[in-house]
Design a protein around this motif. Structure first.
Motif, PDB file in Angstrom:
ATOM      1  N   LEU A 153      58.974  56.724  28.045  1.00 30.71           N
ATOM      2  CA  LEU A 153      58.208  57.403  29.092  1.00 30.71           C
ATOM      3  C   LEU A 153      56.780  57.687  28.658  1.00 30.71           C
ATOM      4  O   LEU A 153      55.879  57.754  29.482  1.00 30.71           O
ATOM      5  N   VAL A 154      56.577  57.845  27.352  1.00 25.94           N
ATOM      6  CA  VAL A 154      55.230  58.122  26.835  1.00 25.94           C
ATOM      7  C   VAL A 154      54.669  56.939  26.049  1.00 25.94           C
ATOM      8  O   VAL A 154      53.676  57.071  25.341  1.00 25.94           O
ATOM      9  N   GLY A 155      55.331  55.788  26.154  1.00 23.06           N
ATOM     10  CA  GLY A 155      54.796  54.584  25.529  1.00 23.06           C
ATOM     11  C   GLY A 155      55.244  54.311  24.106  1.00 23.06           C
ATOM     12  O   GLY A 155      54.718  53.413  23.454  1.00 23.06           O
ATOM     13  N   LEU A 156      56.218  55.072  23.590  1.00 30.14           N
ATOM     14  CA  LEU A 156      56.712  54.838  22.234  1.00 30.14           C
ATOM     15  C   LEU A 156      57.874  53.865  22.247  1.00 30.14           C
ATOM     16  O   LEU A 156      58.687  53.870  23.167  1.00 30.14           O
ATOM     17  N   LYS A 157      57.949  53.051  21.224  1.00 26.67           N
ATOM     18  CA  LYS A 157      59.068  52.119  21.075  1.00 26.67           C
ATOM     19  C   LYS A 157      59.802  52.486  19.794  1.00 26.67           C
ATOM     20  O   LYS A 157      59.504  51.966  18.725  1.00 26.67           O
ATOM     21  N   LEU A 158      60.759  53.376  19.927  1.00 26.19           N
ATOM     22  CA  LEU A 158      61.485  53.893  18.771  1.00 26.19           C
ATOM     23  C   LEU A 158      62.738  53.076  18.486  1.00 26.19           C
ATOM     24  O   LEU A 158      63.393  52.598  19.412  1.00 26.19           O
ATOM     25  N   PHE A 159      63.078  52.937  17.219  1.00 28.86           N
ATOM     26  CA  PHE A 159      64.336  52.325  16.766  1.00 28.86           C
ATOM     27  C   PHE A 159      64.524  50.900  17.288  1.00 28.86           C
ATOM     28  O   PHE A 159      65.631  50.492  17.589  1.00 28.86           O
ATOM     29  N   ARG A 160      63.463  50.175  17.392  1.00 27.79           N
ATOM     30  CA  ARG A 160      63.541  48.832  17.953  1.00 27.79           C
ATOM     31  C   ARG A 160      63.767  47.802  16.858  1.00 27.79           C
ATOM     32  O   ARG A 160      63.011  47.718  15.905  1.00 27.79           O
ATOM     33  N   LYS A 161      64.813  47.014  16.985  1.00 26.04           N
ATOM     34  CA  LYS A 161      65.105  45.954  16.024  1.00 26.04           C
ATOM     35  C   LYS A 161      64.446  44.669  16.495  1.00 26.04           C
ATOM     36  O   LYS A 161      64.237  44.458  17.673  1.00 26.04           O
ATOM     37  N   GLN A 181      76.678  43.612   4.243  1.00 27.11           N
ATOM     38  CA  GLN A 181      75.714  44.668   4.503  1.00 27.11           C
ATOM     39  C   GLN A 181      75.143  44.520   5.900  1.00 27.11           C
ATOM     40  O   GLN A 181      75.000  43.407   6.408  1.00 27.11           O
ATOM     41  N   PHE A 182      74.776  45.636   6.503  1.00 21.56           N
ATOM     42  CA  PHE A 182      74.164  45.636   7.823  1.00 21.56           C
ATOM     43  C   PHE A 182      72.653  45.545   7.697  1.00 21.56           C
ATOM     44  O   PHE A 182      71.940  46.532   7.808  1.00 21.56           O
ATOM     45  N   THR A 183      72.164  44.348   7.478  1.00 21.96           N
ATOM     46  CA  THR A 183      70.726  44.127   7.449  1.00 21.96           C
ATOM     47  C   THR A 183      70.338  43.425   8.744  1.00 21.96           C
ATOM     48  O   THR A 183      71.182  42.819   9.406  1.00 21.96           O
ATOM     49  N   ASP A 184      69.068  43.485   9.100  1.00 20.96           N
ATOM     50  CA  ASP A 184      68.609  42.803  10.303  1.00 20.96           C
ATOM     51  C   ASP A 184      68.887  41.307  10.218  1.00 20.96           C
ATOM     52  O   ASP A 184      69.251  40.679  11.212  1.00 20.96           O
ATOM     53  N   GLU A 185      68.743  40.727   9.032  1.00 22.36           N
ATOM     54  CA  GLU A 185      68.993  39.295   8.846  1.00 22.36           C
ATOM     55  C   GLU A 185      70.461  38.957   9.095  1.00 22.36           C
ATOM     56  O   GLU A 185      70.778  37.983   9.785  1.00 22.36           O
ATOM     57  N   ASN A 186      71.376  39.783   8.565  1.00 18.20           N
ATOM     58  CA  ASN A 186      72.801  39.536   8.777  1.00 18.20           C
ATOM     59  C   ASN A 186      73.207  39.758  10.232  1.00 18.20           C
ATOM     60  O   ASN A 186      74.033  39.026  10.775  1.00 18.20           O
ATOM     61  N   ILE A 187      72.637  40.761  10.856  1.00 11.48           N
ATOM     62  CA  ILE A 187      72.925  41.025  12.264  1.00 11.48           C
ATOM     63  C   ILE A 187      72.463  39.838  13.113  1.00 11.48           C
ATOM     64  O   ILE A 187      73.159  39.413  14.036  1.00 11.48           O
ATOM     65  N   LYS A 188      71.291  39.275  12.791  1.00  8.92           N
ATOM     66  CA  LYS A 188      70.778  38.119  13.518  1.00  8.92           C
ATOM     67  C   LYS A 188      71.718  36.921  13.363  1.00  8.92           C
ATOM     68  O   LYS A 188      71.977  36.199  14.325  1.00  8.92           O
ATOM     69  N   LYS A 189      72.267  36.712  12.168  1.00  7.64           N
ATOM     70  CA  LYS A 189      73.203  35.607  11.946  1.00  7.64           C
ATOM     71  C   LYS A 189      74.480  35.792  12.764  1.00  7.64           C
ATOM     72  O   LYS A 189      74.971  34.849  13.382  1.00  7.64           O
ATOM     73  N   VAL A 190      75.008  36.997  12.775  1.00 11.73           N
ATOM     74  CA  VAL A 190      76.217  37.278  13.563  1.00 11.73           C
ATOM     75  C   VAL A 190      75.915  37.098  15.051  1.00 11.73           C
ATOM     76  O   VAL A 190      76.717  36.534  15.795  1.00 11.73           O
ATOM     77  N   GLU A 191      74.740  37.546  15.465  1.00 13.08           N
ATOM     78  CA  GLU A 191      74.322  37.380  16.861  1.00 13.08           C
ATOM     79  C   GLU A 191      74.307  35.891  17.243  1.00 13.08           C
ATOM     80  O   GLU A 191      74.791  35.515  18.310  1.00 13.08           O
ATOM     81  N   GLU A 192      73.778  35.048  16.389  1.00 11.46           N
ATOM     82  CA  GLU A 192      73.718  33.609  16.671  1.00 11.46           C
ATOM     83  C   GLU A 192      75.116  32.997  16.752  1.00 11.46           C
ATOM     84  O   GLU A 192      75.381  32.158  17.624  1.00 11.46           O
ATOM     85  N   ILE A 193      76.014  33.413  15.886  1.00 11.67           N
ATOM     86  CA  ILE A 193      77.388  32.899  15.906  1.00 11.67           C
ATOM     87  C   ILE A 193      78.086  33.306  17.204  1.00 11.67           C
ATOM     88  O   ILE A 193      78.704  32.473  17.877  1.00 11.67           O
ATOM     89  N   ILE A 194      77.991  34.570  17.557  1.00  3.91           N
ATOM     90  CA  ILE A 194      78.644  35.066  18.773  1.00  3.91           C
ATOM     91  C   ILE A 194      78.026  34.423  20.013  1.00  3.91           C
ATOM     92  O   ILE A 194      78.739  33.996  20.927  1.00  3.91           O
ATOM     93  N   THR A 195      76.708  34.318  20.038  1.00  5.68           N
ATOM     94  CA  THR A 195      76.022  33.723  21.182  1.00  5.68           C
ATOM     95  C   THR A 195      76.443  32.276  21.390  1.00  5.68           C
ATOM     96  O   THR A 195      76.701  31.848  22.516  1.00  5.68           O
ATOM     97  N   THR A 196      76.544  31.525  20.311  1.00  6.65           N
ATOM     98  CA  THR A 196      76.961  30.128  20.425  1.00  6.65           C
ATOM     99  C   THR A 196      78.390  30.024  20.960  1.00  6.65           C
ATOM    100  O   THR A 196      78.665  29.250  21.876  1.00  6.65           O
ATOM    101  N   GLY A 197      79.298  30.811  20.407  1.00  2.00           N
ATOM    102  CA  GLY A 197      80.703  30.739  20.807  1.00  2.00           C
ATOM    103  C   GLY A 197      80.988  31.280  22.188  1.00  2.00           C
ATOM    104  O   GLY A 197      81.798  30.714  22.938  1.00  2.00           O
ATOM    105  N   TRP A 198      80.346  32.372  22.563  1.00  5.57           N
ATOM    106  CA  TRP A 198      80.658  33.024  23.832  1.00  5.57           C
ATOM    107  C   TRP A 198      79.814  32.530  25.001  1.00  5.57           C
ATOM    108  O   TRP A 198      80.250  32.608  26.145  1.00  5.57           O
ATOM    109  N   PHE A 199      78.587  32.090  24.732  1.00  7.27           N
ATOM    110  CA  PHE A 199      77.678  31.768  25.833  1.00  7.27           C
ATOM    111  C   PHE A 199      77.232  30.304  25.841  1.00  7.27           C
ATOM    112  O   PHE A 199      77.422  29.615  26.835  1.00  7.27           O
ATOM    113  N   HIS A 200      76.621  29.827  24.773  1.00 14.89           N
ATOM    114  CA  HIS A 200      76.035  28.482  24.790  1.00 14.89           C
ATOM    115  C   HIS A 200      77.077  27.374  24.938  1.00 14.89           C
ATOM    116  O   HIS A 200      76.918  26.493  25.797  1.00 14.89           O
TER     117      HIS A 200
END
Length: 168
Positions: free
Chosen positions: A69-77, A1-20
């Motif tokens: 432009l008007v100070g709104l932060k829309l769709f921010r994860k 499922q595409f949950t914020d928690e799962n996206i964060k886990k995938v982000e950590e895996i990719i970040t470790t492998g590609w950058f760190h």
């Protein structure tokens, strides 16, 4: 499922492998060869992130940028800093609406650019005196790498700058 928690886990895996991991490998080689090297990790998630652009559909991206432009932060994860977020704090991004919209964003930008500018001028990333009016975070001396375990300067959300490496 595409949950914020799962996206964060995938982000950590990719970040470790590609950058760190490649970064640590390269830094260790430089240290072993006696090369003067400095490194930083940008963990500050300010009011704007590159992920705000690339994680959205075209319509939502347009609404997000227009809302800024008007100070709104829309769709921010609630994800961490994205690869290349530091560029917004180093170079003026006139095409982006208000990328540095808070006082802390501007302060982080000032500190980071002073370190980098002084490195370009004199070979050492040292803070400017005027970046430290209250004798706080920018007084941290960015030291030459001796170990990838402790000498990497980290820009973080709450206290602005510290030394550490293993995660934000």
């Amino acid at each position: 499922q595409f949950t914020d928690e799962n996206i964060k886990k995938v982000e950590e895996i990719i970040t470790t492998g590609w950058f760190h991991s490649p970064l640590v490998n390269d830094l260790e080689r430089l240290i072993n060869e006696g090369v003067t090297a400095y490194a930083f990790k940008f963990c500050y998630r300010g009011s704007f992130s590159i992920v705000d652009i690339f994680s959205l559909s075209t319509l939502k991206m347009g609404m997000n940028l227009g809302g800024r432009l008007v100070g709104l932060k829309l769709f921010r994860k609630k994800l961490g800093a994205c690869h290349s977020d530091d560029l917004v704090y180093i170079f003026p991004m006139k095409l982006l609406p208000k990328p540095l919209s808070t006082e802390l964003d501007v302060r982080i930008s000032s500190i980071l650019t002073s370190y980098i500018t002084n490195f370009a001028k004199c070979g050492k990333p040292i803070p400017n005196q005027n970046d430290n009016p209250d004798n706080t975070t920018s007084a941290i001396q960015w030291t030459r790498l001796k170990s990838t375990n402790e000498d990497i300067l980290v820009f973080i959300p709450l206290t602005s700058v510290k030394y550490d490496y293993p995660g934000c």
